[in-house]
Design a protein around this motif. Structure first.
Motif, PDB file in Angstrom:
ATOM      1  N   MET A 116      -9.424  10.035   3.433  1.00 51.53           N
ATOM      2  CA  MET A 116      -9.596   9.064   2.410  1.00 51.53           C
ATOM      3  C   MET A 116      -9.691   7.686   2.865  1.00 51.53           C
ATOM      4  SD  MET A 116      -7.462  10.695  -0.553  1.00 51.53           S
ATOM      5  CE  MET A 116      -5.736  10.181   0.045  1.00 51.53           C
ATOM      6  N   PHE A 117     -10.691   6.868   2.071  1.00 50.41           N
ATOM      7  CA  PHE A 117     -10.824   5.534   2.196  1.00 50.41           C
ATOM      8  C   PHE A 117     -10.568   4.827   0.701  1.00 50.41           C
ATOM      9  CE2 PHE A 117     -12.262   5.714   6.351  1.00 50.41           C
ATOM     10  CZ  PHE A 117     -12.217   4.546   6.972  1.00 50.41           C
ATOM     11  N   TYR A 118      -9.727   3.484   0.764  1.00 49.68           N
ATOM     12  CA  TYR A 118      -9.450   3.035  -0.096  1.00 49.68           C
ATOM     13  C   TYR A 118      -9.967   1.353   0.137  1.00 49.68           C
ATOM     14  CZ  TYR A 118      -7.170  -0.247  -3.805  1.00 49.68           C
ATOM     15  OH  TYR A 118      -7.057  -1.098  -4.716  1.00 49.68           O
ATOM     16  N   PHE A 119     -10.750   0.846  -0.647  1.00 49.95           N
ATOM     17  CA  PHE A 119     -11.160  -0.658  -0.250  1.00 49.95           C
ATOM     18  C   PHE A 119     -10.422  -1.651  -1.499  1.00 49.95           C
ATOM     19  CE2 PHE A 119     -14.709   1.833   1.242  1.00 49.95           C
ATOM     20  CZ  PHE A 119     -15.004   1.254   2.566  1.00 49.95           C
ATOM     21  N   HIS A 120      -9.757  -2.531  -1.094  1.00 50.51           N
ATOM     22  CA  HIS A 120      -9.164  -3.354  -2.021  1.00 50.51           C
ATOM     23  C   HIS A 120     -10.084  -4.847  -2.153  1.00 50.51           C
ATOM     24  CE1 HIS A 120      -6.178  -4.881  -4.849  1.00 50.51           C
ATOM     25  NE2 HIS A 120      -6.483  -5.956  -4.403  1.00 50.51           N
ATOM     26  N   ILE A 121     -10.678  -4.991  -3.026  1.00 50.55           N
ATOM     27  CA  ILE A 121     -11.518  -5.836  -3.444  1.00 50.55           C
ATOM     28  C   ILE A 121     -10.918  -6.749  -4.606  1.00 50.55           C
ATOM     29  CG2 ILE A 121     -13.871  -6.735  -4.314  1.00 50.55           C
ATOM     30  CD1 ILE A 121     -13.994  -4.507  -2.049  1.00 50.55           C
ATOM     31  N   PRO A 129      -3.384  11.973   4.032  1.00 53.69           N
ATOM     32  CA  PRO A 129      -3.692  10.718   4.522  1.00 53.69           C
ATOM     33  C   PRO A 129      -4.757   9.881   4.137  1.00 53.69           C
ATOM     34  CG  PRO A 129      -2.923  12.456   6.179  1.00 53.69           C
ATOM     35  CD  PRO A 129      -3.233  13.161   5.066  1.00 53.69           C
ATOM     36  N   TYR A 130      -4.614   8.470   4.360  1.00 55.11           N
ATOM     37  CA  TYR A 130      -5.683   7.611   3.710  1.00 55.11           C
ATOM     38  C   TYR A 130      -5.432   6.308   4.488  1.00 55.11           C
ATOM     39  CZ  TYR A 130      -1.939   5.623   0.633  1.00 55.11           C
ATOM     40  OH  TYR A 130      -0.755   5.315   0.212  1.00 55.11           O
ATOM     41  N   LEU A 131      -6.853   5.793   4.381  1.00 56.31           N
ATOM     42  CA  LEU A 131      -6.857   4.476   5.181  1.00 56.31           C
ATOM     43  C   LEU A 131      -7.300   3.201   4.110  1.00 56.31           C
ATOM     44  CD1 LEU A 131      -6.713   2.507   7.487  1.00 56.31           C
ATOM     45  CD2 LEU A 131      -8.977   3.261   8.058  1.00 56.31           C
ATOM     46  N   GLY A 132      -6.336   2.334   3.915  1.00 53.12           N
ATOM     47  CA  GLY A 132      -6.637   1.374   3.048  1.00 53.12           C
ATOM     48  C   GLY A 132      -6.996   0.160   3.625  1.00 53.12           C
ATOM     49  N   ILE A 133      -8.095  -0.466   3.131  1.00 55.74           N
ATOM     50  CA  ILE A 133      -8.929  -1.553   3.878  1.00 55.74           C
ATOM     51  C   ILE A 133      -8.832  -2.791   2.999  1.00 55.74           C
ATOM     52  CG2 ILE A 133     -11.150  -2.467   4.908  1.00 55.74           C
ATOM     53  CD1 ILE A 133      -9.784  -0.434   6.307  1.00 55.74           C
TER      54      ILE A 133
END
Length: 375
Positions: A1-6, A254-258
């Protein structure tokens, strides 16, 4: 999973305490830094197959289609994006004009999370939302007309202007529009927000817990009686329309936050980026990741499992607790849950699943805290 914080917004909602900026000064540099962060953290997730990507914020719908494509393309360079991946864009109604929706149709975005909050003009102005009531309704129909079927909308309840009649009307509007997924949250007062300041100065009434509880029960009754499944405390879905990304959060995947302030989790540790756009960019450029990391103890992992699982229809699985954590942890749960079971705030199925009753959902945080094990 990917999370992008804009972390960009046109204006600040009075109740919001997320990290964001109303200045686009660093937008281009920040998006470049986010691409570099993907490269720098490509080894963070052991599983290279990505089943969901989520653009959150802030207001991700501020991004241009080419900017969204660039971020997704960078992920695809280092990871395998599943052919049926759920790719969600949080969007404000005022951004979803005909041109923007058509541009997004040519990206990999296949799910919208639209921040409606209310269909009433006076409520939107009180919240300091950027959109108006007409845009709230038309944005949904415009997205549907463009062929997007996977849509969720947010509504807020429990604030002074929201009468029960208006609340029922807000819910009915989404039902009539056949929105397949609805997320709804009780308004809270966070420190250092405009709402907290207005309440402290007596310029707007304080929130009312009884109103919030009554409107939560109205929410549950209204949506479940019209075919929505209440699968997480704040989330309702038509059959097979669960939010896959958020469901995986609650299941401990698990996830990666960018991006600045984004959080990541790999099963054994949790990390979070600095909540400052300029310092985030500076750190990435010098290849010094601007983040802090916390190694999770067995108790930490247990507590997180309890907190997230108890919010969902899947609940706490007694067999899973015994297998993953041991009999002592299971015994602790059964001992501490007994009072809430007798008060009919907690249910225990024949299969050994511990879940919250409708009344228990009002006390979810309190009940979860009682089950935590502290080092």
């Amino acid at each position: 999973m990917f999370y992008f914080h804009i972390p960009f917004c046109k204006q600040a909602c009075h109740y919001c305490d997320f990290h964001f900026s109303t200045s686009l000064k660093y937008k281009e540099d920040l998006l470049q830094a986010m691409q570099q962060e993907i490269e720098l953290r490509a080894s963070y997730l052991e599983n290279k197959k990505v089943e969901s990507l989520y653009f959150g914020g802030g207001t991700p719908s501020i991004l241009q289609a080419k900017e969204i494509d660039a971020l997704i393309g960078k992920v695809a360079k280092y990871f395998e994006i599943s052919s049926d991946a759920e790719i969600t864009l949080e969007a404000n109604p005022d951004d979803l004009d005909k041109k923007k929706v058509q541009e997004l149709r040519n990206t990999e975005i296949n799910r919208f999370s639209i921040g409606i909050q209310s269909f009433f003009e006076e409520d939107l102005k009180w919240m300091n939302r950027a959109h108006n009531s007409e845009e709230a309704r038309s944005s949904i129909m415009r997205v549907q007309d463009a062929g997007f079927e996977n849509i969720t909308c947010d509504l807020i309840y429990g604030y002074p202007l929201l009468t029960n009649s208006k609340w029922k009307s807000n819910m009915q509007s989404l039902i009539d529009l056949e929105v397949p997924h609805i997320s709804s949250y009780s308004m809270t007062v966070e420190k250092k927000t405009a709402l907290a300041h207005l309440i402290n100065k007596g310029k707007t009434p304080a929130l009312n817990e009884e109103q919030s509880a009554e409107q939560m029960f109205m929410l549950i009754d209204t949506l479940t009686s019209t075919g929505y499944e209440h699968y997480e405390i704040s989330n309702f879905a038509k059959p097979d329309r669960y939010a896959r990304h958020n469901s995986n959060y609650w299941k401990g995947k698990p996830y990666l936050g960018i991006g600045p302030s984004a959080h990541s989790f790999n099963g054994t540790s949790r990390s979070w980026n600095i909540a400052n756009n300029a310092l985030y960019i500076k750190g990435i450029l010098t290849k010094e990741l601007p983040l802090k990391t916390e190694q999770l103890s067995k108790n930490d992992r247990f507590n997180e499992y309890v907190m997230t699982s108890l919010r969902t229809k899947w609940g706490i699985d007694k067999k899973y607790v015994e297998k993953e954590f041991g009999n002592d942890y299971l015994s602790s749960i059964l001992k501490n849950i007994e009072e809430y079971f007798h008060k009919e705030l907690v249910l225990i199925s024949e299969e050994g699943i511990i879940s919250l009753s409708p009344s228990g959902k009002l006390l979810a945080d309190q009940i979860a805290a009682e089950l935590f094990i502290v080092d």
